[in-house]
Design a protein around this motif. Structure first.
Motif, PDB file in Angstrom:
ATOM      1  N   LYS A 389      49.882   6.465   2.183  1.00 43.00           N
ATOM      2  CA  LYS A 389      50.588   7.466   1.304  1.00 43.00           C
ATOM      3  C   LYS A 389      49.552   8.399   1.100  1.00 43.00           C
ATOM      4  O   LYS A 389      48.280   8.209   1.001  1.00 43.00           O
ATOM      5  CB  LYS A 389      51.615   7.051   0.479  1.00 43.00           C
ATOM      6  N   VAL A 390      50.208   9.617   0.637  1.00 44.55           N
ATOM      7  CA  VAL A 390      49.473  10.773  -0.007  1.00 44.55           C
ATOM      8  C   VAL A 390      48.581  10.223  -1.207  1.00 44.55           C
ATOM      9  O   VAL A 390      48.885   9.351  -2.102  1.00 44.55           O
ATOM     10  CB  VAL A 390      50.455  11.955  -0.495  1.00 44.55           C
ATOM     11  N   ASP A 391      47.407  10.809  -1.234  1.00 49.03           N
ATOM     12  CA  ASP A 391      46.174  10.299  -2.137  1.00 49.03           C
ATOM     13  C   ASP A 391      45.689   9.193  -2.298  1.00 49.03           C
ATOM     14  O   ASP A 391      44.862   8.478  -3.074  1.00 49.03           O
ATOM     15  CB  ASP A 391      47.010  10.585  -3.455  1.00 49.03           C
ATOM     16  N   ASP A 392      46.028   8.320  -1.097  1.00 46.16           N
ATOM     17  CA  ASP A 392      45.333   6.932  -0.912  1.00 46.16           C
ATOM     18  C   ASP A 392      44.045   7.173  -0.420  1.00 46.16           C
ATOM     19  O   ASP A 392      43.574   8.374   0.184  1.00 46.16           O
ATOM     20  CB  ASP A 392      46.014   6.127   0.272  1.00 46.16           C
ATOM     21  N   GLU A 393      42.883   6.291  -0.746  1.00 41.73           N
ATOM     22  CA  GLU A 393      41.587   6.397  -0.670  1.00 41.73           C
ATOM     23  C   GLU A 393      41.180   5.575   0.793  1.00 41.73           C
ATOM     24  O   GLU A 393      41.663   4.462   0.954  1.00 41.73           O
ATOM     25  CB  GLU A 393      40.937   6.049  -1.560  1.00 41.73           C
ATOM     26  N   VAL A 394      40.433   6.388   1.656  1.00 41.11           N
ATOM     27  CA  VAL A 394      40.120   5.799   2.918  1.00 41.11           C
ATOM     28  C   VAL A 394      38.694   6.064   2.931  1.00 41.11           C
ATOM     29  O   VAL A 394      37.978   7.194   2.451  1.00 41.11           O
ATOM     30  CB  VAL A 394      40.918   6.071   4.081  1.00 41.11           C
ATOM     31  N   LEU A 395      38.069   4.853   3.765  1.00 38.34           N
ATOM     32  CA  LEU A 395      36.428   5.217   3.759  1.00 38.34           C
ATOM     33  C   LEU A 395      36.205   6.270   5.047  1.00 38.34           C
ATOM     34  O   LEU A 395      36.922   6.333   6.006  1.00 38.34           O
ATOM     35  CB  LEU A 395      35.704   3.833   4.417  1.00 38.34           C
ATOM     36  N   LEU A 396      35.115   7.076   4.522  1.00 33.44           N
ATOM     37  CA  LEU A 396      34.278   7.966   5.731  1.00 33.44           C
ATOM     38  C   LEU A 396      33.230   7.350   6.546  1.00 33.44           C
ATOM     39  O   LEU A 396      32.600   6.223   5.990  1.00 33.44           O
ATOM     40  CB  LEU A 396      33.723   9.066   5.064  1.00 33.44           C
ATOM     41  N   ASN A 397      33.501   7.324   7.716  1.00 34.62           N
ATOM     42  CA  ASN A 397      32.445   6.718   8.831  1.00 34.62           C
ATOM     43  C   ASN A 397      32.282   5.294   8.699  1.00 34.62           C
ATOM     44  O   ASN A 397      31.010   4.730   8.547  1.00 34.62           O
ATOM     45  CB  ASN A 397      31.140   7.375   8.410  1.00 34.62           C
ATOM     46  N   PRO A 398      33.427   4.559   8.681  1.00 35.61           N
ATOM     47  CA  PRO A 398      33.096   3.042   8.500  1.00 35.61           C
ATOM     48  C   PRO A 398      33.116   2.663   9.961  1.00 35.61           C
ATOM     49  O   PRO A 398      33.092   3.161  10.781  1.00 35.61           O
ATOM     50  CB  PRO A 398      34.762   2.584   8.105  1.00 35.61           C
ATOM     51  N   SER A 399      32.551   1.460   9.901  1.00 34.47           N
ATOM     52  CA  SER A 399      32.397   0.636  11.336  1.00 34.47           C
ATOM     53  C   SER A 399      33.184  -0.775  10.918  1.00 34.47           C
ATOM     54  O   SER A 399      33.024  -1.216   9.979  1.00 34.47           O
ATOM     55  CB  SER A 399      30.853   0.127  11.383  1.00 34.47           C
TER      56      SER A 399
END
Length: 425
Positions: A389-399
């Protein structure tokens, strides 16, 4: 003396050892501290927040220009070309004469039908005159009847006086009245018969008139006129050519309206949302490098082609300068705008594994691999649909390998990470 020298040597050795110890202790301590800190330091990863945006993107769609109106002209009846006033490329106006055809049989049929109509009109006039004459005879008979009836009534009144009127006179007057009434009835029948004959002749006249109109209408087709303003794009006949309405032959002429064009755009299924009547779209053609033209959406087919999964959308293009030609290929810059908002993340946030897509969602400092569906791209962002949903945090460049092992990893947002970097000495 010897003992003093030995003591000095031992003292010098002790000082040297102490100096080495004093020199090495800070470095070793620093390394021990670093090792201790590294052992205790948590791994820091960068995250971003899920955004809600309206998808707006531009795609290039190959399209084709077509005449706004296009008509192939065939003859209505068989005949010979008498005169042709235009040729390929001629600019024509609506109602302008293009071709004249001669058909001797048609002219003969028209003259025959007109003669029958003229004869019927003459017969109508005679019947109307006859009706007038019969009405006059009826009125004359009615007048005689009225006079004889009056005379008969007077005789009846006089007969009341004994001996005033002979019985034979009364009988004669009565018979005369009856004869007059018979004449009136006969005159009335003659009038009705004449009127019936007139109505029959009128029906015949209407039939003949319709025949004349039909022949005249066909005769009018011998003159071929332009149905609208346009240009002659094809000519297949010449003076003296025999033409007929057979569809096996090519048309005599082909006329196209090019001052106003249609741009046929096969819009992909993924780009049809948000299509609105009146929206302006820009396009280019190979004949005019560097020049951009504009068309407006005017007609939407509302049907997808099964083979191509595209929907034809027509744009109206003003071509008063006649720069563009029907049949030209164009490349449309299709401005797609979704009519509602969807969720976006940077494309670097999306993981792919075994034809499936995921994001590494952060919840209370923990990482959760979340299955999502990937939508369309908008610049560096990509649409996602799933348990986010809006404003959830997700990782950048994950493997996938790295994230799957980090169950309780400490995660910092980009702002927190940058702020921490500024505080380091």
């Amino acid at each position: 003396m010897k003992e003093r020298i030995l003591k000095f040597k031992y003292f010098s050795l002790l000082v040297a050892c102490l100096s080495l110890v004093s020199c090495s202790t800070p470095q070793e301590a620093k390394e021990e501290k670093r090792d201790s800190n590294n052992g205790a330091q948590k791994e820091v990863l960068e995250s971003v927040r899920v955004q809600s945006k309206t998808l707006e993107r531009t795609i290039r769609i190959p399209s084709e220009l077509a005449a706004f109106r296009e008509v192939e002209i065939y003859p209505k009846i068989q005949g010979f070309i008498k005169t042709i006033h235009v040729d390929r490329g001629s600019i024509v106006k609506a109602g302008q004469i293009l071709i004249e055809i001669v058909a001797p049989e048609m002219n003969a049929n028209y003259r025959e039908a007109q003669a029958k109509y003229d004869a019927t009109k003459s017969s109508l006039l005679q019947l109307e005159s006859k009706i007038g004459s019969e009405i006059a005879h009826k009125e004359e008979a009615e007048a005689i009847l009225a006079a004889d009836e009056a005379n008969y009534q007077r005789i009846l009144i006089a007969a009341k006086t004994p001996g005033a009127v002979a019985p034979v006179d009364i009988e004669a007057a009565q018979k005369k009245v009856e004869a007059d009434k018979a004449k009136v009835r006969s005159a009335m029948e003659m009038v009705n018969a004449a009127r019936s004959g007139l109505e029959s002749e009128k029906d015949r006249a209407r039939s003949v008139s319709q025949s004349v109109s039909a022949v005249k209408e066909l005769k009018d087709y011998l003159i071929i006129r332009a149905p609208f303003d346009g240009v002659i794009s094809e000519r297949n006949v010449h003076e003296g050519s025999l033409v007929s309405s057979s569809s096996n032959k090519p048309p005599m002429l082909k006329i196209e309206q090019i001052s106003h064009l249609r741009l046929l755009v096969p819009v992909p299924e993924t780009a049809i949302s948000g299509v609105r009547i009146g929206s302006a779209m820009r396009f280019t053609v190979a004949a005019f490098v560097g020049k951009t033209f504009v068309g407006r959406i005017s007609r939407i087919s509302h049907e997808l082609e099964r083979n191509t999964r595209t929907m034809i959308v027509e744009l109206d293009v003003n071509n008063e300068q006649k720069d563009l030609e029907p049949g030209m290929y164009a490349e449309v810059s299709w401005q797609m705008s979704r009519p509602y908002k969807t969720l976006f993340v940077p494309s670097e946030c999306v993981l792919s594994k075994e034809d499936k897509t995921y994001v590494a969602k952060v919840e209370n400092g923990h990482i959760k691999i979340t299955r999502v569906s990937r939508g369309l791209s908008m610049g560096k962002l990509v649409e996602i649909v799933g348990d986010v949903k809006v404003d959830d945090e997700v990782l950048l460049n994950p493997s996938m390998e790295k994230v799957e092992g980090l169950v309780t990893t400490h995660v910092m947002t980009a702002d927190e990470l940058h702020a921490g970097n500024k505080e380091e000495p």
